[in-house]
Write a protein that holds these residues in place. Structure first.
Motif, PDB file in Angstrom:
ATOM      1  N   THR A 141      35.128  41.890  -0.351  1.00  0.00           N
ATOM      2  CA  THR A 141      35.595  42.368   0.956  1.00  0.00           C
ATOM      3  C   THR A 141      34.467  43.076   1.701  1.00  0.00           C
ATOM      4  N   GLY A 142      34.267  42.674   2.942  1.00  0.00           N
ATOM      5  CA  GLY A 142      33.236  43.301   3.760  1.00  0.00           C
ATOM      6  C   GLY A 142      31.844  42.740   3.554  1.00  0.00           C
ATOM      7  N   LYS A 143      31.675  41.861   2.557  1.00  0.00           N
ATOM      8  CA  LYS A 143      30.359  41.274   2.309  1.00  0.00           C
ATOM      9  C   LYS A 143      30.120  40.077   3.243  1.00  0.00           C
ATOM     10  N   THR A 144      28.861  39.702   3.377  1.00  0.00           N
ATOM     11  CA  THR A 144      28.495  38.558   4.214  1.00  0.00           C
ATOM     12  C   THR A 144      28.274  37.334   3.340  1.00  0.00           C
ATOM     13  N   LEU A 145      29.022  36.284   3.648  1.00  0.00           N
ATOM     14  CA  LEU A 145      28.866  35.002   2.964  1.00  0.00           C
ATOM     15  C   LEU A 145      28.028  34.079   3.842  1.00  0.00           C
ATOM     16  N   GLY A 146      26.970  33.530   3.285  1.00  0.00           N
ATOM     17  CA  GLY A 146      26.137  32.581   4.002  1.00  0.00           C
ATOM     18  C   GLY A 146      26.416  31.164   3.549  1.00  0.00           C
ATOM     19  N   LEU A 147      26.883  30.327   4.478  1.00  0.00           N
ATOM     20  CA  LEU A 147      27.147  28.922   4.173  1.00  0.00           C
ATOM     21  C   LEU A 147      25.931  28.093   4.560  1.00  0.00           C
ATOM     22  N   ILE A 156      36.215  24.738   4.779  1.00  0.00           N
ATOM     23  CA  ILE A 156      37.334  25.227   3.964  1.00  0.00           C
ATOM     24  C   ILE A 156      36.940  26.515   3.250  1.00  0.00           C
ATOM     25  N   VAL A 157      35.725  26.557   2.705  1.00  0.00           N
ATOM     26  CA  VAL A 157      35.237  27.785   2.070  1.00  0.00           C
ATOM     27  C   VAL A 157      35.218  28.923   3.082  1.00  0.00           C
ATOM     28  N   ALA A 158      34.793  28.624   4.308  1.00  0.00           N
ATOM     29  CA  ALA A 158      34.748  29.649   5.351  1.00  0.00           C
ATOM     30  C   ALA A 158      36.127  30.235   5.603  1.00  0.00           C
ATOM     31  N   SER A 159      37.131  29.375   5.702  1.00  0.00           N
ATOM     32  CA  SER A 159      38.490  29.871   5.977  1.00  0.00           C
ATOM     33  C   SER A 159      38.999  30.757   4.843  1.00  0.00           C
ATOM     34  N   ARG A 160      38.683  30.366   3.594  1.00  0.00           N
ATOM     35  CA  ARG A 160      39.114  31.183   2.456  1.00  0.00           C
ATOM     36  C   ARG A 160      38.373  32.523   2.452  1.00  0.00           C
ATOM     37  N   ALA A 161      37.085  32.500   2.757  1.00  0.00           N
ATOM     38  CA  ALA A 161      36.289  33.727   2.773  1.00  0.00           C
ATOM     39  C   ALA A 161      36.765  34.677   3.869  1.00  0.00           C
ATOM     40  N   LEU A 162      37.110  34.124   5.024  1.00  0.00           N
ATOM     41  CA  LEU A 162      37.630  34.970   6.104  1.00  0.00           C
ATOM     42  C   LEU A 162      38.946  35.621   5.689  1.00  0.00           C
ATOM     43  N   GLY A 163      39.758  34.889   4.922  1.00  0.00           N
ATOM     44  CA  GLY A 163      40.994  35.456   4.399  1.00  0.00           C
ATOM     45  C   GLY A 163      40.746  36.595   3.430  1.00  0.00           C
ATOM     46  N   LEU A 164      39.562  36.608   2.813  1.00  0.00           N
ATOM     47  CA  LEU A 164      39.176  37.693   1.902  1.00  0.00           C
ATOM     48  C   LEU A 164      38.487  38.835   2.646  1.00  0.00           C
ATOM     49  N   MET A 166      35.782  38.668   4.456  1.00  0.00           N
ATOM     50  CA  MET A 166      34.331  38.578   4.439  1.00  0.00           C
ATOM     51  C   MET A 166      33.835  38.194   5.832  1.00  0.00           C
ATOM     52  N   LYS A 167      32.570  38.483   6.107  1.00  0.00           N
ATOM     53  CA  LYS A 167      31.925  37.996   7.312  1.00  0.00           C
ATOM     54  C   LYS A 167      31.185  36.719   6.924  1.00  0.00           C
ATOM     55  N   VAL A 168      31.306  35.671   7.735  1.00  0.00           N
ATOM     56  CA  VAL A 168      30.727  34.379   7.386  1.00  0.00           C
ATOM     57  C   VAL A 168      29.678  33.967   8.410  1.00  0.00           C
ATOM     58  N   ALA A 197      22.683  37.430   3.975  1.00  0.00           N
ATOM     59  CA  ALA A 197      23.822  37.075   3.132  1.00  0.00           C
ATOM     60  C   ALA A 197      23.838  37.844   1.808  1.00  0.00           C
ATOM     61  N   ASP A 198      25.023  38.360   1.461  1.00  0.00           N
ATOM     62  CA  ASP A 198      25.237  38.946   0.138  1.00  0.00           C
ATOM     63  C   ASP A 198      25.572  37.856  -0.882  1.00  0.00           C
TER      64      ASP A 198
END
Length: 527
Positions: A141-147, A156-164, A166-168, A197-198
């Protein structure tokens, strides 16, 4: 009327057999045969449904006298000799989207496993060590995910990460700003992603542009303590460099489902603290295996009974009347698309396909689809002439079609133009003798070249001695030149050299060519 016969030669969900029968086919399910047994049997069948176990070789295709379609339940078709199947008139289909959700979920699962060190904690707990104080995880939560790659699975990964929560952020040259807004993510350049990205997760095919995209140099640019997940393709990460980054603490953890060499019996990463792996399980869920089996059954039945074409890797949507006339144009269009796709850098906003003269009188849809298939193949290994327009739309790519019925310098011409953040550039080609594709213009420079097999593209200053230097370099590295095509804007200005060679040019030779005096750009190309 005799029903078409289909052989299911690999284990798959039994509903596939049911759907084929309901679709109007006779079906036999015979799995586990040797190549010799399959060669003896295949001659009676119109369709072949496979997964990864059956290897469809030249010998099997030669024995398949009635075969019209091969359907692969899944994405990868490296177990099918597609060029030979095409030469024999056999359509090859796959199911590129059946594994998307399960692969995306596996990437998320790997991310959680890294964040909480679950494999290591599980192993020590089962040894009776109860290491409660030895594992301090992090929250996502609150971490940055880099795709790296924001196509079907990446989104799809982005949508799941946003639900958690995360910043994408995403690096994808084919992601439009509008599509990024729609997904709720931020489009960035690769260096920016690496610095911020974290967590980094990869969702691209393995191409010349993406190979070792996480190189030693790029791993050094990452945020210290980053965690990296790869459930896409082996070869996207320099595995030796990743081990060094884990050892140094630059990378806090890495989770791989894929390796450069598979099956991965050994790896420099094995046993490295902070490293976890799985044996290419991205598509291994009950739901995914059911989905791809049902999809391939529907596609095969539709093709054999109704003539419908879905997810064909070697066949466009064409009527029987259009096919003979359009075939050479589509070959030209696909090669032009591939050329501009390999040479284009920067963020892409628009692609335009301009037909002129005789080409403008033809059905434009197959020509446009062929251009897009060639163009997008550098970014997706599931693209074909059927799904290329859909993929372009999904990625927010603006596609323009222009027709000029009056002929110009050539009686027929196809021009492909791309607009990026660095400007607009185009390539153009024609047909010699109405059947032989030729490149006639490259980024405003007049040339004449066949686009076939491995090639080398060089932009250099037009000066004496350069041709001798490049010829000497290739000769010293035992690379034989097939054809030599030159063009320039003006004497002493910028020149373009297109070389066809007998084998792909190694990266080391490309680097040596790049270091020659007067060279501005060098790339190895393939068609």
């Amino acid at each position: 009327m005799t029903k078409p016969r289909v052989l299911i030669s690999d284990k798959m969900d039994p509903n596939a057999e049911r759907l084929l029968r309901e679709g109007g086919c006779d079906v036999d399910v015979i799995t586990g045969e040797t190549p010799e047994q399959l060669i003896a049997r295949i001659g009676d069948y119109d369709g072949l449904a496979i997964r990864s176990s059956t290897k469809v070789t030249k010998e099997i295709i030669d024995a398949a006298k009635n075969l019209k379609v091969i359907g692969r339940a899944g994405i990868g078709v490296d177990n099918v000799d597609i060029p030979y199947a095409s030469a024999k008139g056999v359509v090859v289909m796959n199911t590129p989207f059946g594994n998307s959700i399960t692969t995306a979920e596996h990437a998320i699962a790997m991310m959680f496993a890294l964040a909480r060190q679950i494999p290591e904690a599980n192993a020590q707990t089962q040894q009776g060590l109860w290491p409660k104080n030895g594992f301090m995880g992090i929250e996502v939560t609150g971490k940055t995910l880099g795709l790296i790659g924001a196509g079907n699975i990446g989104s799809i990964v982005a949508s799941r990460a946003l639900g958690l929560r995360m910043k994408v952020v995403a690096f994808d040259p084919f992601l439009s700003p509008e599509r990024a807004v729609e997904l709720g993510i931020e489009k960035v350049e690769l260096d920016d992603l690496l610095a911020r990205a974290d967590f980094i997760t990869l969702h691209t095919p393995l191409t010349d542009q993406t190979r070792n995209i996480l190189s030693r140099e790029n791993l050094a640019k990452t945020k210290k303590g980053v965690r990296i997940v790869n459930c896409a393709r082996g070869g996207l990460i320099d595995e030796a460099a990743l081990k060094d980054a884990l050892d140094s603490g630059q990378v806090a953890g890495a989770a791989l489902d894929v390796f450069q060499t598979e099956p991965a019996k050994e790896s420099p990463l094995f046993g490295t603290p902070g490293f976890i792996c799985t044996p290419h399980l991205g598509a291994s869920t009950n739901e995914a295996q059911v989905n791809v089996a049902l999809q391939v059954a529907e596609q095969i039945a539709d093709f054999l009974v109704n003539g419908g074409v879905t997810n064909a890797l070697n066949m466009p949507s064409l009527s029987a009347e259009e096919a003979p006339k359009l075939k050479p144009y589509m070959a030209l269009a696909q090669r032009l698309g591939s050329l501009v796709g390999q040479l284009t850098t920067g963020s892409l906003a628009r692609i335009s396909i301009h037909t002129e003269g005789a080409a403008a009188e033809l059905n434009a849809k197959p020509i446009v689809a062929a251009v897009l298939a060639g163009f997008l193949r550098t970014q997706s290994d599931t693209v074909n002439m059927v799904n290329a327009p859909f993929l372009a739309k999904e990625r927010g790519l603006e596609v323009r079609e222009v027709k000029t019925e009056k002929a110009g310098d050539y009686h027929t011409l196809i021009r492909v133009s791309v607009k990026t953040d660095s400007g607009e550039r185009s390539v153009a080609g024609t047909l010699f003798s109405n059947s032989e594709p030729r490149l006639v213009e490259l980024f405003g420079i007049k040339v004449e070249a066949e686009l076939d097999g491995p090639m080398m593209y060089i932009v250099n200053e037009d000066a004496p001695g350069f041709i001798g230097r490049i010829g000497t370099l290739l000769g010293e590295n035992a690379i034989n030149i097939g054809t030599f095509n030159l063009g320039r804007r003006e004497a002493g200005g910028e020149a373009v050299l297109l070389l066809s060679v007998d084998e792909p040019v190694p990266a080391a030779v490309v680097e040596k060519a790049r270091a020659l005096p007067g060279v501005k750009r060098v790339m190895a190309l393939g068609f």
